[in-house]
Structure formats: C-alpha cells, structure tokens
Design an enzyme around this catalytic site. Structure first.
Site, PDB file in Angstrom:
ATOM      1  N   CYS A  68     -11.677 -29.241   8.364  1.00 21.77           N
ATOM      2  CA  CYS A  68     -10.607 -28.287   8.061  1.00 21.77           C
ATOM      3  C   CYS A  68      -9.261 -28.999   8.166  1.00 21.77           C
ATOM      4  O   CYS A  68      -9.030 -29.787   9.088  1.00 21.77           O
ATOM      5  CB  CYS A  68     -10.652 -27.102   9.021  1.00 21.77           C
ATOM      6  N   HIS A  90      -5.414 -20.946  11.475  1.00 23.62           N
ATOM      7  CA  HIS A  90      -6.722 -21.446  11.046  1.00 23.62           C
ATOM      8  C   HIS A  90      -7.482 -20.386  10.246  1.00 23.62           C
ATOM      9  O   HIS A  90      -8.029 -20.684   9.176  1.00 23.62           O
ATOM     10  CB  HIS A  90      -7.565 -21.877  12.244  1.00 23.62           C
ATOM     11  N   CYS A  97      -6.229 -27.427   8.361  1.00 18.84           N
ATOM     12  CA  CYS A  97      -5.143 -26.615   8.917  1.00 18.84           C
ATOM     13  C   CYS A  97      -4.527 -27.322  10.131  1.00 18.84           C
ATOM     14  O   CYS A  97      -5.117 -28.232  10.702  1.00 18.84           O
ATOM     15  CB  CYS A  97      -5.649 -25.219   9.303  1.00 18.84           C
ATOM     16  N   CYS A 111      -6.673 -27.448  13.386  1.00 20.65           N
ATOM     17  CA  CYS A 111      -7.807 -28.380  13.372  1.00 20.65           C
ATOM     18  C   CYS A 111      -7.358 -29.836  13.317  1.00 20.65           C
ATOM     19  O   CYS A 111      -8.040 -30.720  13.843  1.00 20.65           O
ATOM     20  CB  CYS A 111      -8.733 -28.054  12.196  1.00 20.65           C
ATOM     21  N   ASP A 162      -7.752  -7.858   0.617  1.00 22.64           N
ATOM     22  CA  ASP A 162      -6.899  -7.963   1.808  1.00 22.64           C
ATOM     23  C   ASP A 162      -7.713  -7.516   3.003  1.00 22.64           C
ATOM     24  O   ASP A 162      -8.649  -6.719   2.870  1.00 22.64           O
ATOM     25  CB  ASP A 162      -5.650  -7.088   1.676  1.00 22.64           C
ATOM     26  N   ASP A 184       0.859  -1.176   0.000  1.00 26.58           N
ATOM     27  CA  ASP A 184       0.000   0.000   0.000  1.00 26.58           C
ATOM     28  C   ASP A 184       0.899   1.232   0.000  1.00 26.58           C
ATOM     29  O   ASP A 184       2.015   1.197   0.509  1.00 26.58           O
ATOM     30  CB  ASP A 184      -0.906  -0.024   1.234  1.00 26.58           C
TER      31      ASP A 184
END
Length: 368
Positions: free
Chosen positions: A299, A330, A301, A304, A261, A90
């Site tokens: 999930c 997560h 990840c 999890c 974002d 940015d």
C-alpha cells in the site's frame, strides 16, 4: 455530461466519465462522506493525495448548522471548506426521517424539530433544492422519503407516490449543478420498476438507488439494485446510496452501478479498524503490539509508507488523534484504489477475474 466509455462483456460493469462544474469524475468511483462540510479528520489536501475525485455533503446537517446565512456569506460549500473539486449533496430526506423529532409529513414536505436543539424546522422538495443551490452542489439529490426495512407494501407504495410527486417539484427548482433522481420502492420489485420508469420519464441527469443499506440482509440489498438497474438509461450515471463494504461495491459494479458513498472507511478507522484486501484488521488487538510491518504490504498511503502496525496500535490505545487520522487516510486510500483497480480491470477486459479473485480473497479472510 456522462460518457459511457466501455462495458464489461461478462457483467454489467461500466467504465464512464462524468463532467461536472468542478471537474471530471472517472467511474466507477467511491465518494468520501463529508456530512458536515468535512470528511472526518481529513483535510482537502489529504483527500486529493489519497485520490478523492468527489466528496459528499449533507443538506439537512448543513441547513441546521451552520445554516444558510453562513453559507451565503462564504459563497457556498466549496469556498467554506476549501475543496475545489466536485461535491454531491444528499437532499436531507434520510436524515429528516431518521434523526429529527416529532415529524409531521404533508404533501408539501416535513415539519420537524431538529436533532440539535429541538428548534422547529421545515424541509420540503423546493427547500431542499434551494439549499443545495445555495451550497453550490455539483450534484443535487432529490428530496425523498426513505421507507424503513421492513415495511408493508401499502406503506412503500404511498411513500413512493409522495417521493415521485416531490421529484416533479424538485425538477422545477433551478440549481447550478446536476440533478439525480432517487429510485425507491423498498423490497418490492414492481415498485422499483415503477419508480425508475417514472423518474426517467421526468428526465434527470443521473439516477440513484435509494432505500438500501437500511437494515436489510445483503441478498435483499442486491435484489433492490437488480430490480432497479434494468430500467435506468445507459447514458446516465447510476449511484447506490450509502454503500458499502469493499466486496459489496465490486458486486454492485458488476450489476451496473457507477458511484458509491459510505461512512465505513472513516467510522471504522476511529475504532482502530483498517481495511485490507484480506478483510479488516483491528489494530487494537494485542498481536499487533510488536508488529513492524505496515497495515498492508504494497500500500502506498502515508500510513503504510511511514508507520508500523505496532506504532498505530500504540496511537489507538493511547487515544492519540494521529492514530485515527492515519487509519482514516489508509481506509480512504484503500476504497479509492479499489475503484481505480476496478476501472483498470474493465478497461483491460479482466474485470471478471478481478471480481472473483478480490471478493473470494476478502470474504475467505473475513470468514463471510
């Protein structure tokens, strides 16, 4: 550069591919926010593991600390932070207008005192682009003014005129990466069109819709996207800055946006809040004390696969750093996987049903 691979017949959703100096980005895509050269509590290796393709840095924050002498010494932001994928930065305009003290705005840029120690600084369009060139950004955002919400039309028009003058100056500065223009105009649809058409006439590699998620109702946010998108070229990527919640992202994909974002995945994780397809859950809450299940069934990840809600609640309540790290992983995985599912749905021609089912399920569970 950008290849439009497929469009959805029932909405404006697009499946695309953006080539940068540090790799290919499959769109629609979510970009984790690494404002100060780090996505909070997450390493570059972990970012790759959760599926991140591109991350964000911020010109203002890195300009103030550690400074450009340090960046030049380390050869740019990629080497400094150990991330070898694409980086979007940015321009710092939003932070100058929201964080810095005692601002004085001129046609050349903004004189201000930085938010850390009050030291006098100057940031203008040329300086913002030169800083991003030093950082080695793959996608450089133009320096702009983000008007507050609400604001009078006269203020929004004057602000936009200055932003467009700055855009022309930004275009003149050589940078190693792509340049994206930013469509401003507050809540005034004619100004949004004026901004988009002027930026397209200047010619940039991509276009962002700015001045959204600055306190306006969600309906106004969507209207700002809808007022901007029709005037942007189909062969360039579109980016909604600072957005959003999971259903907001899916709704904006349906409105023709490719890139997003947002700080929510990591910010809310630090408060013990996790995202699921049925809305958010606060793992601090007592009902999770004895819960042996994962944050979300199915999930993949790390949080999890290996840990229970009960354990994560314990970590959060004990203020252990591992807790916020695991929930951050997560949440980032959830956001990035949501965009993977959106891409797959567009490819399969099933985006309409995916959109309606996901948004309805999320909002019904959240009570929205």
């Amino acid at each position: 550069m950008f290849t439009l691979l497929q469009t959805d017949p029932e909405s404006k959703a697009r499946r695309g591919r953006l080539q940068t100096r540090h790799g290919v980005i499959e769109t629609p895509i979510f970009m984790p926010v690494g404002t100060q050269g780090t996505v909070k509590a997450v390493s570059p290796k972990e970012l790759r593991e959760v599926g991140a393709q591109i991350i964000l840095g911020n010109t203002y924050h890195l300009f103030v600390r550690p400074g450009m002498d340090v960046m030049r010494h380390f050869g740019g932001l990629h080497r400094f932070m150990g991330w070898d994928g694409p980086i979007l930065t940015d321009s710092g305009g939003f932070q100058v207008f929201s964080l810095a003290k005692l601002r004085k705005i001129t046609d050349e840029g903004v004189h201000f005192q930085n938010h850390l120690d009050g030291a006098p600084c100057f940031l203008g369009p040329r300086e913002a682009m030169e800083i991003q060139a030093t950082l080695g950004s793959d996608i450089c955002m133009l320096f702009d003014e983000c008007p507050p919400y609400p604001c009078e039309r006269e203020y929004a028009a004057k602000s936009l005129a200055m932003t467009l003058r700055w855009a022309a100056q930004c275009k003149e500065v050589e940078t190693p990466g792509l340049k994206f223009g930013i469509v401003q105009g507050s809540s005034f649809h004619d100004l949004r069109r004026e901004a988009a058409e002027a930026l397209v006439a200047l010619g940039f590699d991509g276009y962002a819709v700015g001045g959204v998620s600055v306190g306006e109702p969600e309906e106004e946010m969507m209207k700002a996207i809808e007022a901007s998108e029709p005037w942007l070229p189909a062969d360039r990527p579109r980016y909604a800055m600072g957005l959003g919640t999971p259903p907001q992202m899916i709704e904006m994909v349906a409105r023709g946006i490719d890139m997003f974002d947002c700080v929510l995945p990591t910010r809310l994780a630090r408060n013990g809040t996790a995202f699921t397809a049925r809305g958010t859950i606060n793992l601090k809450n007592a009902p999770f004390t004895y819960d042996q299940g994962p944050i979300e069934e199915g999930c993949t990840c790390e949080a999890c696969r290996l840990f229970s809600r009960g354990y994560l609640r314990h970590l959060v309540k004990a203020e252990e750093i591992l807790g916020l790290r695991l929930i951050s992983l997560h949440n980032l995985h959830f956001y990035l996987n949501l965009m993977t599912r959106a891409r797959e749905a567009i490819e399969a021609g099933t985006f309409a049903s995916f959109r309606s089912e996901f948004v309805a399920g999320y909002r019904a569970a959240s009570g929205d």
